[in-house]
Design a protein around this motif. Sequence first.
Motif, mmCIF file in Angstrom:
data_model
loop_
_atom_site.group_PDB
_atom_site.id
_atom_site.type_symbol
_atom_site.label_atom_id
_atom_site.label_comp_id
_atom_site.label_asym_id
_atom_site.label_seq_id
_atom_site.Cartn_x
_atom_site.Cartn_y
_atom_site.Cartn_z
ATOM 1 N N UNK A 3 0.844 -1.188 0.000
ATOM 2 C CA UNK A 3 0.000 0.000 0.000
ATOM 3 C C UNK A 3 0.882 1.242 0.000
ATOM 4 N N UNK A 4 0.586 2.133 -0.928
ATOM 5 C CA UNK A 4 1.273 3.420 -0.987
ATOM 6 C C UNK A 4 0.232 4.512 -0.793
ATOM 7 N N UNK A 5 0.533 5.426 0.115
ATOM 8 C CA UNK A 5 -0.364 6.552 0.368
ATOM 9 C C UNK A 5 0.428 7.820 0.063
ATOM 10 N N UNK A 6 -0.047 8.578 -0.914
ATOM 11 C CA UNK A 6 0.663 9.771 -1.382
ATOM 12 C C UNK A 6 -0.152 11.022 -1.064
ATOM 13 N N UNK A 7 0.508 11.991 -0.475
ATOM 14 C CA UNK A 7 -0.120 13.254 -0.106
ATOM 15 C C UNK A 7 0.525 14.400 -0.866
ATOM 16 N N UNK A 8 -0.292 15.293 -1.389
ATOM 17 C CA UNK A 8 0.180 16.614 -1.774
ATOM 18 C C UNK A 8 0.473 17.358 -0.461
ATOM 19 N N UNK A 9 1.271 18.406 -0.525
ATOM 20 C CA UNK A 9 1.628 19.155 0.689
ATOM 21 C C UNK A 9 0.826 20.452 0.798
ATOM 22 N N UNK A 10 1.088 21.407 -0.107
ATOM 23 C CA UNK A 10 0.448 22.726 -0.027
ATOM 24 C C UNK A 10 -1.049 22.643 -0.280
ATOM 25 N N UNK A 11 -1.829 23.086 0.697
ATOM 26 C CA UNK A 11 -3.275 23.099 0.555
ATOM 27 C C UNK A 11 -3.933 21.793 0.943
ATOM 28 N N UNK A 12 -3.168 20.708 0.976
ATOM 29 C CA UNK A 12 -3.715 19.408 1.389
ATOM 30 C C UNK A 12 -3.320 19.130 2.829
#
Length: 196
Positions: A3-12
């Motif tokens: 499982x890979x969980x990817x997050x944007x940074x700015x605004x997220x």
Amino acid sequence: MKKIVAFDFDGTLTTKDTLLAFIRYVHGTRALLMGLLRYSPVLLLMLLGGYSNERAKQRVFSYFFRGMSLDEFNDWCQRFARESRHLLRPQGVEVLEQALGEGADVLIISASVDNWVQPFFPTVKVLGTQVEVKEDLLTGRFLTRNCYGQEKVNRLLASFPDRKDYHLTAYGDSRGDRELLAFADEAHYKPFRLCD
């Protein structure tokens, strides 16, 4: 399956764009406003689609940081992360930490410069925009493509090329995340906005 969980940074994971917050932190409000005024024609063209996001961002970044030593820049980045925890969205941090606790490979894939993103989450792999350094000084240019749009997918695949081998969950909030969200098995658009 991995499982890979990817997050944007700015605004997220944050409540605002950290490039502008970082510039303000390092140089002050007046210098930030003067720099934005100087580059307002470029920024307006970018908003109208006549100038690339990458080129506009690099010009602004260069104006504020070209010639700064890497050590000084990294020191500012560390202090900014320590003193700007209030910019983080608590529910976003909670979801990120839960994914780590469940054993997922957690990534932050961001158009922001990884030097100031990484100190916010030291144990998470950051795939951000990287700065060019020569003779220990920032040139004002980026070493990599701006990690925006399709580049987010490209950077993910560079680290995890066998797409069939993992389930991808992605969190994002802007047009710069569209390709990553479309690439994911499970996509969350603007997931933490109602929790501020």
